[in-house]
Design a protein around this motif. Structure first.
Motif, PDB file in Angstrom:
ATOM      1  N   ALA A 106      51.723  68.369  52.671  1.00  0.00           N
ATOM      2  CA  ALA A 106      50.568  68.044  53.604  1.00  0.00           C
ATOM      3  C   ALA A 106      51.455  68.066  54.946  1.00  0.00           C
ATOM      4  O   ALA A 106      50.785  68.615  55.683  1.00  0.00           O
ATOM      5  CB  ALA A 106      50.018  66.765  53.392  1.00  0.00           C
ATOM      6  N   LEU A 107      52.509  67.596  55.043  1.00  0.00           N
ATOM      7  CA  LEU A 107      53.419  67.645  56.250  1.00  0.00           C
ATOM      8  C   LEU A 107      53.530  69.012  56.612  1.00  0.00           C
ATOM      9  O   LEU A 107      53.632  69.364  58.016  1.00  0.00           O
ATOM     10  CB  LEU A 107      54.687  66.770  56.327  1.00  0.00           C
ATOM     11  N   SER A 108      54.049  69.623  55.782  1.00  0.00           N
ATOM     12  CA  SER A 108      54.487  71.172  56.314  1.00  0.00           C
ATOM     13  C   SER A 108      53.343  72.150  56.606  1.00  0.00           C
ATOM     14  O   SER A 108      53.652  72.836  57.554  1.00  0.00           O
ATOM     15  CB  SER A 108      55.565  71.767  55.186  1.00  0.00           C
ATOM     16  N   ASP A 154      61.742  71.590  62.917  1.00  0.00           N
ATOM     17  CA  ASP A 154      62.910  70.876  62.676  1.00  0.00           C
ATOM     18  C   ASP A 154      62.961  69.988  61.398  1.00  0.00           C
ATOM     19  O   ASP A 154      62.064  69.277  61.201  1.00  0.00           O
ATOM     20  CB  ASP A 154      62.737  69.990  64.042  1.00  0.00           C
ATOM     21  N   ALA A 155      63.757  70.429  60.541  1.00  0.00           N
ATOM     22  CA  ALA A 155      63.803  69.579  59.388  1.00  0.00           C
ATOM     23  C   ALA A 155      64.167  68.090  59.373  1.00  0.00           C
ATOM     24  O   ALA A 155      63.580  67.363  58.544  1.00  0.00           O
ATOM     25  CB  ALA A 155      64.853  70.309  58.440  1.00  0.00           C
ATOM     26  N   GLY A 156      65.008  67.824  60.347  1.00  0.00           N
ATOM     27  CA  GLY A 156      64.995  66.270  60.483  1.00  0.00           C
ATOM     28  C   GLY A 156      63.888  65.531  60.949  1.00  0.00           C
ATOM     29  O   GLY A 156      63.858  64.374  60.419  1.00  0.00           O
ATOM     30  N   GLN A 212      62.219  62.774  58.816  1.00  0.00           N
ATOM     31  CA  GLN A 212      61.566  61.254  59.384  1.00  0.00           C
ATOM     32  C   GLN A 212      60.201  60.969  59.014  1.00  0.00           C
ATOM     33  O   GLN A 212      59.891  59.704  58.659  1.00  0.00           O
ATOM     34  CB  GLN A 212      61.976  61.233  60.773  1.00  0.00           C
ATOM     35  N   LEU A 213      59.432  61.900  59.432  1.00  0.00           N
ATOM     36  CA  LEU A 213      58.013  61.758  59.213  1.00  0.00           C
ATOM     37  C   LEU A 213      57.756  61.431  57.582  1.00  0.00           C
ATOM     38  O   LEU A 213      56.903  60.711  57.225  1.00  0.00           O
ATOM     39  CB  LEU A 213      57.024  62.845  59.694  1.00  0.00           C
ATOM     40  N   TRP A 214      58.412  62.442  56.809  1.00  0.00           N
ATOM     41  CA  TRP A 214      58.023  62.242  55.458  1.00  0.00           C
ATOM     42  C   TRP A 214      58.676  60.745  54.773  1.00  0.00           C
ATOM     43  O   TRP A 214      57.803  60.400  54.067  1.00  0.00           O
ATOM     44  CB  TRP A 214      58.895  63.343  54.678  1.00  0.00           C
ATOM     45  N   ALA A 215      59.772  60.271  55.207  1.00  0.00           N
ATOM     46  CA  ALA A 215      60.284  58.750  54.877  1.00  0.00           C
ATOM     47  C   ALA A 215      59.250  57.740  55.384  1.00  0.00           C
ATOM     48  O   ALA A 215      59.009  56.974  54.791  1.00  0.00           O
ATOM     49  CB  ALA A 215      61.748  58.721  55.471  1.00  0.00           C
TER      50      ALA A 215
END
Length: 134
Positions: A90-92, A99-101, A105-108
């Protein structure tokens, strides 16, 4: 699912980092550049409802269907695994961040908030199965 959504909503009492950054994004001497608090609140509510519909409900239903006879911990682990994959997808798709970082951070953040709601859902489903067995 109402319990998991309610718990998820209450986790937003502690706002995520992006909401706190929105308050401080504008210079102090330019009040017209500030984001109104209602917009930040609406964004939090939108993220909460979207995460609940796109991730929590499907992962809760699938996780409790996959592991009903293995106990609460296995059911919770399978629910979290499904939620982790759905959250990443969903986030991707929605954010399309390079920016993977920042994406991590959002995923966590979503996973920590969502895991509390899913724990409540798994607990309720396990209790209801125990009650119906007796």
């Amino acid at each position: 699912m109402h319990l998991s959504g309610t718990i998820l909503l209450f986790t937003y009492v502690i706002p995520p980092a992006w909401a706190l950054d929105a308050y401080g994004a504008a210079p102090a001497d330019d009040p017209s550049a500030d984001i109104p608090p209602i917009v930040i609140f609406a964004g939090l509510l939108f993220y909460c409802v979207g995460f609940h519909v796109l991730v929590q409900i499907p992962s809760g239903l699938l996780g409790t269907r996959l592991g009903p006879h293995h106990g609460g911990l296995v059911t919770y682990a399978s629910t979290l695994a499904i939620a982790g994959v759905l959250t990443a997808l969903a986030l991707s798709v929605v954010l399309r961040r390079e920016d993977a970082g920042e994406l991590m951070q959002l995923w966590a953040d979503f996973m920590v908030r969502g895991s509390l709601g899913l724990a409540g859902y798994v607990w309720i489903t396990q209790r209801s199965r125990e009650i119906t067995k007796t």
